[in-house]
Scaffold this active site. Sequence first.
Site, short mmCIF file in Angstrom:
data_model
loop_
_atom_site.label_atom_id
_atom_site.label_comp_id
_atom_site.label_asym_id
_atom_site.label_seq_id
_atom_site.Cartn_x
_atom_site.Cartn_y
_atom_site.Cartn_z
N ASP A 57 -65.62 21.92 -103.33
CA ASP A 57 -64.68 22.95 -102.91
C ASP A 57 -65.32 23.90 -101.90
O ASP A 57 -66.49 24.25 -102.00
CB ASP A 57 -64.22 23.74 -104.14
CG ASP A 57 -63.14 24.74 -103.84
OD1 ASP A 57 -62.07 24.33 -103.37
OD2 ASP A 57 -63.37 25.95 -104.07
N GLU A 68 -64.22 20.16 -98.91
CA GLU A 68 -63.01 20.85 -98.43
C GLU A 68 -63.42 21.89 -97.39
O GLU A 68 -63.93 22.95 -97.74
CB GLU A 68 -62.28 21.53 -99.59
CG GLU A 68 -61.02 22.26 -99.13
CD GLU A 68 -60.76 23.56 -99.88
OE1 GLU A 68 -59.60 24.01 -99.87
OE2 GLU A 68 -61.71 24.13 -100.44
N ASP A 95 -53.15 23.59 -102.30
CA ASP A 95 -53.30 24.85 -101.56
C ASP A 95 -52.24 25.05 -100.50
O ASP A 95 -52.34 25.98 -99.69
CB ASP A 95 -54.69 24.89 -100.90
CG ASP A 95 -55.80 25.18 -101.89
OD1 ASP A 95 -55.53 25.90 -102.87
OD2 ASP A 95 -56.91 24.68 -101.70
#
Length: 719
Positions: A261, A289, A362
């Site tokens: 992440d 990400e 998201d």
Amino acid sequence: MKKKTLSLFVGLMLLIGLLFSGSLPYNPNAAEASSSASVKGDVIYQIIIDRFYDGDTTNNNPAKSYGLYDPTKSKWKMYWGGDLEGVRQKLPYLKQLGVTTIWLSPVLDNLDTLAGTDNTGYHGYWTRDFKQIEEHFGNWTTFDTLVNDAHQNGIKVIVDFVPNHSTPFKANDSTFAEGGALYNNGTYMGNYFDDATKGYFHHNGDISNWDDRYEAQWKNFTDPAGFSLADLSQENGTIAQYLTDAAVQLVAHGADGLRIDAVKHFNSGFSKSLADKLYQKKDIFLVGEWYGDDPGTANHLEKVRYANNSGVNVLDFDLNTVIRNVFGTFTQTMYDLNNMVNQTGNEYKYKENLITFIDNHDMSRFLSVNSNKANLHQALAFILTSRGTPSIYYGTEQYMAGGNDPYNRGMMPAFDTTTTAFKEVSTLAGLRRNNAAIQYGTTTQRWINNDVYIYERKFFNDVVLVAINRNTQSSYSISGLQTALPNGSYADYLSGLLGGNGISVSNGSVASFTLAPGAVSVWQYSTSASAPQIGSVAPNMGIPGNVVTIDGKGFGTTQGTVTFGGVTATVKSWTSNRIEVYVPNMAAGLTDVKVTAGGVSSNLYSYNILSGTQTSVVFTVKSAPPTNLGDKIYLTGNIPELGNWSTDTSGAVNNAQGPLLAPNYPDWFYVFSVPAGKTIQFKFFIKRADGTIQWENGSNHVATTPTGATGNITVTWQN
């Protein structure tokens, strides 16, 4: 005997017919999860654990964090009951869908209290203890059982890992939530407020300018609810080792990879050293990400540099933006989609390792951008047949809608195997498994206008031709279409599911046809390989002795040889389409991998050999010369990790490192990954806005890198 001969003949003719004109059925029983590093032929399915399926009601309201569960499922930021056992129970559904990798939301122990009104860590991104499983989801035994059963079903498991921050806190209220508290397998380590001597967290305030690299990496995330997330200091040796140990623990429990992440929000040196240590344990798949920073934005080159140099692949947000604009809002055309395919193909060294998607946790779900299911089907068809590996957000095949967080994270509504989207995904999953052109092939635009994109994927003699018409009201007459498909007639691989049609090919030309409104057609050809063909080497970075997986075709069943830059590697396993080898002991740097089988050599594939086990080091140069807007300072040195004295700053593999940051101007710093315990030489240089290079004067700096998890090297600019 005659009956057997006739049966054999008929069977052979049917197989040839399938090769030329129809669908090779996906056989989930033939899937395997033996190679963690290899996802090129996979379909990834992203799961928010709490919102997928409640397989064990006894963990809905655990004593350790009692009161965070909402049985009414009306409070969107409370726990709703989904768990690891629920995922395990739905493995047969996922297998039928054609899924060969699941991406689980973070499984580790999250915040035990509320962070404001009805606000919990149900999503998994507020980790308090990186060594324990979140009690709402299960325990290590539950996790192990899920991984084992997934592997038995030919499904790999990628776990979301969140090393950027711990939990919520408020700088002016030490009693809020848990104050960013961090635990190590149940033992308290510290929080944001008792950190003066430990240095576990960054204490630089909150991010206000998300495009500023220093703020983005050394300040706290903020939440719209009015709190911050305690930003971990990966430059701290204790934290770096703790996070590395936690990641290694997940791999030791069978995880086939990690989705890391927020990689744009912590230093890339830690990413690379973490990847190195994980690859030494197992040939797994890592993807980071790096949200946003599309082409044309300030930090796009930094994202490309990260993907090419860190050993961590990235989620393809560049392509995602255009996909949503082309099929969702219609604010861009098929020309833009083709241009982005070409641009990313030129920028990213390993474009086949990108992870493509149409939506995720998201952003608003696709059907909330555009409610037309036909356009959803088109977007799915594109990612399922384009370069990279597609990731499908849970419930997409059930037509889930929902706006931005948290409304894009609803409970999985059904497990219906009859929806058109389900059939589309399961069918094209078979194509990904069976045709190397989809897994490894080049992409060529064959016919295009604002609404229609016809593109061809090709890997040696394997070919897939795809036609998509996003306009659900107008058909288009297609003429002058060229292809690498051999002569013959080809049925739509989707059997007309999305309005597609068959075609006839003669001497590289496709007979004119009409592409129906909203239609998707897929035509394919695959054949056996007469020579070894490398499609992928994964991971693409590591030290001698690591295991890497070579995927492709035509390797044969008799073991041949594999060389790295001419040096023979020891073979661990050998099949006709997959080889595992140990990286040989040789000089560091970018080298070419080659397979030789039956006396015939393959194409070449690049692999980056590191100079040794990596550690992340803060390099600081004090009192640098004055700089102006657009000037940047870089580091180069005598090892590949520092560019081998290159001044190339393009983002290519093993070029000059940087640019450095200057929050305390004229002192500059950044964190780079270098071999541990090695004496290195290095220098800094300024790349002026006009492209000219200004080197430091004097002799090369000489330093011995630390042997621990992190370290610091500080010098003064030599005028």
